[in-house]
Scaffold this motif. Structure first.
Motif, PDB file in Angstrom:
ATOM      1  N   MET A 150       0.830  -1.207   0.000  1.00 17.32           N
ATOM      2  CA  MET A 150       0.000   0.000   0.000  1.00 17.32           C
ATOM      3  C   MET A 150       0.864   1.257   0.000  1.00 17.32           C
ATOM      4  SD  MET A 150      -3.157  -0.999   2.548  1.00 17.32           S
ATOM      5  CE  MET A 150      -3.777   0.663   2.535  1.00 17.32           C
ATOM      6  N   LYS A 151       1.946   1.228   0.764  1.00 18.94           N
ATOM      7  CA  LYS A 151       2.846   2.386   0.783  1.00 18.94           C
ATOM      8  C   LYS A 151       3.525   2.573  -0.569  1.00 18.94           C
ATOM      9  CE  LYS A 151       3.880   2.266   5.738  1.00 18.94           C
ATOM     10  NZ  LYS A 151       4.947   2.112   6.758  1.00 18.94           N
ATOM     11  N   GLY A 152       3.827   1.464  -1.240  1.00 16.64           N
ATOM     12  CA  GLY A 152       4.414   1.554  -2.573  1.00 16.64           C
ATOM     13  C   GLY A 152       3.455   2.188  -3.566  1.00 16.64           C
ATOM     14  N   VAL A 153       2.186   1.820  -3.504  1.00 17.38           N
ATOM     15  CA  VAL A 153       1.176   2.415  -4.384  1.00 17.38           C
ATOM     16  C   VAL A 153       1.070   3.914  -4.133  1.00 17.38           C
ATOM     17  CG1 VAL A 153      -1.291   2.483  -4.888  1.00 17.38           C
ATOM     18  CG2 VAL A 153      -0.129   0.280  -4.668  1.00 17.38           C
ATOM     19  N   ILE A 154       1.066   4.313  -2.867  1.00 19.20           N
ATOM     20  CA  ILE A 154       1.020   5.738  -2.522  1.00 19.20           C
ATOM     21  C   ILE A 154       2.243   6.458  -3.065  1.00 19.20           C
ATOM     22  CG2 ILE A 154       1.128   7.370  -0.582  1.00 19.20           C
ATOM     23  CD1 ILE A 154      -0.575   5.293   1.005  1.00 19.20           C
ATOM     24  N   ALA A 155       3.421   5.846  -2.914  1.00 18.65           N
ATOM     25  CA  ALA A 155       4.664   6.477  -3.367  1.00 18.65           C
ATOM     26  C   ALA A 155       4.713   6.607  -4.886  1.00 18.65           C
ATOM     27  CB  ALA A 155       5.864   5.687  -2.868  1.00 18.65           C
ATOM     28  N   GLN A 156       4.104   5.670  -5.614  1.00 19.81           N
ATOM     29  CA  GLN A 156       4.064   5.788  -7.065  1.00 19.81           C
ATOM     30  C   GLN A 156       3.290   7.023  -7.500  1.00 19.81           C
ATOM     31  OE1 GLN A 156       2.425   1.983  -8.291  1.00 19.81           O
ATOM     32  NE2 GLN A 156       4.440   1.251  -8.940  1.00 19.81           N
ATOM     33  N   ILE A 157       2.292   7.401  -6.721  1.00 20.62           N
ATOM     34  CA  ILE A 157       1.479   8.571  -7.053  1.00 20.62           C
ATOM     35  C   ILE A 157       2.149   9.853  -6.577  1.00 20.62           C
ATOM     36  CG2 ILE A 157      -0.739   9.717  -6.554  1.00 20.62           C
ATOM     37  CD1 ILE A 157      -1.916   6.829  -6.461  1.00 20.62           C
ATOM     38  N   ASN A 158       2.694   9.844  -5.381  1.00 18.05           N
ATOM     39  CA  ASN A 158       3.362  11.029  -4.842  1.00 18.05           C
ATOM     40  C   ASN A 158       4.372  10.593  -3.789  1.00 18.05           C
ATOM     41  OD1 ASN A 158       4.211  13.421  -3.733  1.00 18.05           O
ATOM     42  ND2 ASN A 158       2.170  14.285  -3.456  1.00 18.05           N
ATOM     43  N   PRO A 159       5.641  10.446  -4.148  1.00 20.75           N
ATOM     44  CA  PRO A 159       6.644   9.974  -3.189  1.00 20.75           C
ATOM     45  C   PRO A 159       6.970  10.969  -2.090  1.00 20.75           C
ATOM     46  CG  PRO A 159       7.687  10.598  -5.254  1.00 20.75           C
ATOM     47  CD  PRO A 159       6.213  10.656  -5.491  1.00 20.75           C
ATOM     48  N   ARG A 160       6.457  12.198  -2.202  1.00 18.68           N
ATOM     49  CA  ARG A 160       6.746  13.216  -1.188  1.00 18.68           C
ATOM     50  C   ARG A 160       5.750  13.191  -0.038  1.00 18.68           C
ATOM     51  NH1 ARG A 160       9.732  17.568  -3.066  1.00 18.68           N
ATOM     52  NH2 ARG A 160       9.639  18.281  -0.901  1.00 18.68           N
ATOM     53  N   LEU A 161       4.703  12.399  -0.146  1.00 16.71           N
ATOM     54  CA  LEU A 161       3.727  12.352   0.936  1.00 16.71           C
ATOM     55  C   LEU A 161       4.319  11.698   2.182  1.00 16.71           C
ATOM     56  CD1 LEU A 161       0.516  11.256  -1.004  1.00 16.71           C
ATOM     57  CD2 LEU A 161       0.968  13.492  -0.003  1.00 16.71           C
ATOM     58  N   THR A 162       3.935  12.207   3.336  1.00 20.26           N
ATOM     59  CA  THR A 162       4.349  11.616   4.610  1.00 20.26           C
ATOM     60  C   THR A 162       3.269  10.652   5.082  1.00 20.26           C
ATOM     61  OG1 THR A 162       5.599  13.581   5.245  1.00 20.26           O
ATOM     62  CG2 THR A 162       4.932  12.098   7.023  1.00 20.26           C
ATOM     63  N   ILE A 163       3.698   9.426   5.425  1.00 16.99           N
ATOM     64  CA  ILE A 163       2.772   8.390   5.866  1.00 16.99           C
ATOM     65  C   ILE A 163       3.054   8.067   7.325  1.00 16.99           C
ATOM     66  CG2 ILE A 163       1.948   6.044   5.505  1.00 16.99           C
ATOM     67  CD1 ILE A 163       3.002   6.258   2.624  1.00 16.99           C
ATOM     68  N   VAL A 164       2.013   8.051   8.138  1.00 13.70           N
ATOM     69  CA  VAL A 164       2.127   7.681   9.548  1.00 13.70           C
ATOM     70  C   VAL A 164       1.319   6.410   9.778  1.00 13.70           C
ATOM     71  CG1 VAL A 164       1.626   8.349  11.932  1.00 13.70           C
ATOM     72  CG2 VAL A 164       2.431  10.070  10.294  1.00 13.70           C
ATOM     73  N   ASP A 165       1.965   5.375  10.296  1.00  5.08           N
ATOM     74  CA  ASP A 165       1.270   4.137  10.636  1.00  5.08           C
ATOM     75  C   ASP A 165       0.634   4.284  12.013  1.00  5.08           C
ATOM     76  OD1 ASP A 165       2.079   2.218   8.413  1.00  5.08           O
ATOM     77  OD2 ASP A 165       4.042   2.928   9.078  1.00  5.08           O
ATOM     78  N   LEU A 166      -0.696   4.307  12.060  1.00  8.42           N
ATOM     79  CA  LEU A 166      -1.365   4.318  13.366  1.00  8.42           C
ATOM     80  C   LEU A 166      -1.207   2.960  14.033  1.00  8.42           C
ATOM     81  CD1 LEU A 166      -4.683   6.243  12.616  1.00  8.42           C
ATOM     82  CD2 LEU A 166      -2.587   7.115  13.656  1.00  8.42           C
ATOM     83  N   THR A 167      -1.627   1.932  13.364  1.00 10.99           N
ATOM     84  CA  THR A 167      -1.419   0.547  13.801  1.00 10.99           C
ATOM     85  C   THR A 167      -1.835  -0.379  12.672  1.00 10.99           C
ATOM     86  OG1 THR A 167      -1.936  -1.169  15.425  1.00 10.99           O
ATOM     87  CG2 THR A 167      -3.705   0.351  14.854  1.00 10.99           C
ATOM     88  N   HIS A 168      -1.180  -1.529  12.617  1.00 12.69           N
ATOM     89  CA  HIS A 168      -1.595  -2.606  11.718  1.00 12.69           C
ATOM     90  C   HIS A 168      -1.844  -3.877  12.520  1.00 12.69           C
ATOM     91  CE1 HIS A 168      -0.904  -0.032   8.319  1.00 12.69           C
ATOM     92  NE2 HIS A 168       0.300   0.249   8.789  1.00 12.69           N
ATOM     93  N   GLN A 169      -2.048  -3.701  13.829  1.00 17.47           N
ATOM     94  CA  GLN A 169      -2.263  -4.831  14.732  1.00 17.47           C
ATOM     95  C   GLN A 169      -3.716  -4.925  15.210  1.00 17.47           C
ATOM     96  OE1 GLN A 169       0.137  -6.974  15.042  1.00 17.47           O
ATOM     97  NE2 GLN A 169       1.618  -5.701  13.944  1.00 17.47           N
ATOM     98  N   ILE A 170      -4.642  -4.314  14.498  1.00 21.41           N
ATOM     99  CA  ILE A 170      -6.053  -4.521  14.814  1.00 21.41           C
ATOM    100  C   ILE A 170      -6.349  -6.015  14.682  1.00 21.41           C
ATOM    101  CG2 ILE A 170      -8.425  -4.046  14.086  1.00 21.41           C
ATOM    102  CD1 ILE A 170      -7.071  -1.616  15.327  1.00 21.41           C
ATOM    103  N   PRO A 171      -7.042  -6.630  15.638  1.00 18.84           N
ATOM    104  CA  PRO A 171      -7.379  -8.050  15.487  1.00 18.84           C
ATOM    105  C   PRO A 171      -8.111  -8.291  14.172  1.00 18.84           C
ATOM    106  CG  PRO A 171      -7.873  -7.318  17.713  1.00 18.84           C
ATOM    107  CD  PRO A 171      -7.529  -6.084  16.926  1.00 18.84           C
ATOM    108  N   PRO A 172      -7.830  -9.383  13.477  1.00 19.64           N
ATOM    109  CA  PRO A 172      -8.432  -9.617  12.158  1.00 19.64           C
ATOM    110  C   PRO A 172      -9.943  -9.445  12.152  1.00 19.64           C
ATOM    111  CG  PRO A 172      -6.746 -11.255  12.582  1.00 19.64           C
ATOM    112  CD  PRO A 172      -6.899 -10.467  13.860  1.00 19.64           C
ATOM    113  N   GLN A 173     -10.408  -8.642  11.200  1.00 21.41           N
ATOM    114  CA  GLN A 173     -11.833  -8.373  10.960  1.00 21.41           C
ATOM    115  C   GLN A 173     -12.538  -7.640  12.104  1.00 21.41           C
ATOM    116  OE1 GLN A 173     -11.125 -12.167  10.508  1.00 21.41           O
ATOM    117  NE2 GLN A 173     -10.042 -11.317   8.763  1.00 21.41           N
ATOM    118  N   ASP A 174     -11.800  -7.081  13.042  1.00 20.10           N
ATOM    119  CA  ASP A 174     -12.413  -6.432  14.208  1.00 20.10           C
ATOM    120  C   ASP A 174     -12.690  -4.963  13.905  1.00 20.10           C
ATOM    121  OD1 ASP A 174     -13.213  -5.478  16.684  1.00 20.10           O
ATOM    122  OD2 ASP A 174     -11.744  -6.658  17.802  1.00 20.10           O
ATOM    123  N   ILE A 175     -13.824  -4.714  13.275  1.00 12.83           N
ATOM    124  CA  ILE A 175     -14.181  -3.353  12.877  1.00 12.83           C
ATOM    125  C   ILE A 175     -14.359  -2.454  14.099  1.00 12.83           C
ATOM    126  CG2 ILE A 175     -15.854  -1.946  11.619  1.00 12.83           C
ATOM    127  CD1 ILE A 175     -16.541  -4.492  10.005  1.00 12.83           C
TER     128      ILE A 175
END
Length: 267
Positions: A28-53
């Motif tokens: 996903m970060k690669g896709v964002i960088a292809q469009i605009n590599p100057r954007l700053t990305i902050v990871d909030l978390t990627h450890q949400i339990p699976p499917q836990d909306i």
């Protein structure tokens, strides 16, 4: 795009249940960088339990106030990916939300209502007009978020929809009673703390305790107000009443889960 335009681009935050074992977040970060590599990305978390909306809803709701106005919040916890659930973007006072219409944004919007919403129907801002049935984060949400953060007008992203039609999670509001407030557990954090949906403002300056699971738990101000291993109720940094153990995991000990009813009693 001019250098001045790029320098003024807002942040993009990412939240998902993808974990860090696989390459999904990096893609996903690669896709964002292809469009605009100057954007700053902050990871909030990627450890949400699976499917836990519900957990994603809570996490995003408590994170967004700490980012600049104009930030694009991209959230992908999407058990309905590939189905008829809508892909959406929402404009609100603090910025923009991009992700599935499954209630993931309902916490944010309960605090800061939507100004406008669109269904992401403009294929010009997708990575491909034939997106994967299982990875809309890569093929729809990441490119849309990157384009939005790079200055594409919000309403070009798709067809306008009524913000009132957006999906809301069925998480009960707390209710005041003659003796206090009744609510429920809405989130369990990494430490096993049980976070309720009762705002701390209800107990501020008062003497109080929590009743849950047949227990009576004293309301205090800090974890160290009780001995090691003792259960405590307090207002966490997120501003909600929570139940914890001083240097322990209260979820493991009490085996209480989300939606469990609890009551704050004011004395």
């Amino acid at each position: 795009m001019s250098k001045k335009q790029i320098d003024q681009q807002p942040l993009i935050t990412l939240l998902s249940d993808f974990g860090d074992r696989d390459v999904y977040v990096g893609i996903m970060k690669g896709v964002i960088a292809q469009i605009n590599p100057r954007l700053t990305i902050v990871d909030l978390t990627h450890q949400i339990p699976p499917q836990d909306i519900a957990a994603a809803r809570f996490s995003l709701m408590n994170a967004y106030p700490y980012f600049p106005v104009g930030t694009v919040h991209l959230a992908v916890v999407d058990p309905g990916v590939g189905s008829k659930r809508r892909a959406i973007a929402v404009e609100f006072a603090q910025g923009f939300l991009v992700g599935p219409d499954n209630g993931i944004f309902s916490g944010v919007l309960s605090q800061s209502p939507a100004i406008a919403a669109v269904e992401l129907t403009n294929l010009n801002y997708w990575r491909t007009p034939q997106p994967s049935k299982t990875f809309h984060g890569r093929d729809i949400f990441a490119p849309v978020g990157a384009n939005l953060a790079s200055g594409v007008p919000f309403k070009r992203l798709g067809q306008e929809i009524d913000p009132a039609s957006l999906v809301k999670l069925d998480i009960d509001n707390c209710n005041q009673t003659t003796t206090g407030v009744v609510g429920c557990i809405q989130y369990i954090d990494h430490f096993g703390n049980l976070v309720s949906n009762i705002p701390g403002s209800h107990v501020q300056g008062k003497t109080w305790y929590v009743q849950v699971g047949g227990l009576t738990i004293p309301g205090c101000e800090t974890y160290s107000d009780v001995k090691l291993g003792e259960i405590i109720a307090l207002v966490g940094s997120h501003g909600w009443v929570e139940i914890a153990i001083n240097s322990g995991n209260v979820h493991s000990q009490l085996q209480l889960d989300c939606q469990e009813t609890l009551q704050v009693v004011l004395t």
